[in-house]
Design an enzyme around this catalytic site. Structure first.
Site, PDB file in Angstrom:
ATOM      1  N   VAL A  75       1.586  -1.708  -2.089  1.00 30.94           N
ATOM      2  CA  VAL A  75       2.588  -1.977  -1.064  1.00 30.94           C
ATOM      3  C   VAL A  75       3.220  -3.355  -1.282  1.00 30.94           C
ATOM      4  CG1 VAL A  75       3.003  -2.239   1.422  1.00 30.94           C
ATOM      5  CG2 VAL A  75       1.465  -0.446   0.597  1.00 30.94           C
ATOM      6  N   CYS A  76       2.474  -4.399  -1.017  1.00 31.29           N
ATOM      7  CA  CYS A  76       3.050  -5.751  -1.029  1.00 31.29           C
ATOM      8  C   CYS A  76       3.562  -6.158  -2.408  1.00 31.29           C
ATOM      9  CB  CYS A  76       2.018  -6.749  -0.530  1.00 31.29           C
ATOM     10  SG  CYS A  76       1.396  -6.357   1.122  1.00 31.29           S
TER      11      CYS A  76
END
Length: 223
Positions: free
Chosen positions: A121-122
């Site tokens: 995600v990040c």
């Protein structure tokens, strides 16, 4: 059949590189399962320290740090007391935050070395956004952590398919240095490796010990 496109080796240039520390927060740290905690703590501190040893503009960012994600480790804050720290209140993808985008653009750099929690995600969302904006992106795989090795592998494959360079900390450090005679070179990098890359640190210590105190034992082979 059309000829294959010639390969161009995209070298990291320390004068054209920005370092991003993305959501290396003490709450999110506990989501990392593809590295042992002690190993991963070392990896994220090494990632942040690349900015110090090479004098790279460094940008820190957190996501909802007043909630369970928590703040950045104090070691990273103390390492970069004057770096921009963009505290995102809601945006999952850091690139969706206007202050973060402006901080990256303000550096004027076109090569990005980055890592974050979590990898899928990040790190991935931001890396893909940066690629779309025309940046050359190097994702430090050792300083990006995921909930499982399978998740990390899939995320890294997704990034590679988009043109992200998924690399190790040692690869980043050596590409930025290029030559042990440079500055930063052996004088600066050997202490860095001694602190953050124990294998190479002990190699250098062993060489020093051999020069200072070593002797050839009976039966030792020639080099």
């Amino acid at each position: 059949m059309s000829a294959a496109k010639p390969f161009t080796f995209g070298r990291l240039d320390k004068d054209n590189t920005v370092l991003l520390v993305v959501d290396h927060q003490i709450g999110l740290f506990q989501m990392v399962r593809d590295y042992q905690p002690d190993e991963y703590k070392n990896n994220i501190l090494a990632h942040a320290a690349l900015g110090k040893v090479f004098g790279l503009p460094t940008i820190l960012t957190t996501s909802a740090e007043n909630g369970p994600n928590g703040p950045l480790p104090r070691e990273i804050i103390e390492m970069h007391p004057n770096a921009p720290l963009i505290k995102r209140n809601g945006e999952v993808n850091a690139w969706d935050n206007a202050d973060f985008r402006e901080a990256v653009k303000a550096t004027g750099k076109k090569q990005v070395v980055m890592a974050g929690i979590v990898t899928d995600v990040c790190t991935t969302f931001l890396a893909l956004s940066l690629i779309s904006e025309g940046y050359t992106v190097y994702a430090n795989a050792e300083a990006s952590g995921a909930y499982s090795r399978r998740i990390a592998d899939d995320a890294n494959a997704r990034m590679r398919a988009a043109g992200v360079q998924v690399v190790s900390m040692f690869a980043v450090a050596c590409d930025l240095m290029r030559d042990w005679r440079n500055t930063p070179g052996a004088l600066e990098m050997l202490p860095f490796f001694d602190r953050y890359l124990a294998g190479y640190g002990m190699l250098a210590r062993g060489h020093h010990a051999a020069i200072e105190k070593g002797e050839v034992l009976p039966g030792e082979p020639d080099p």
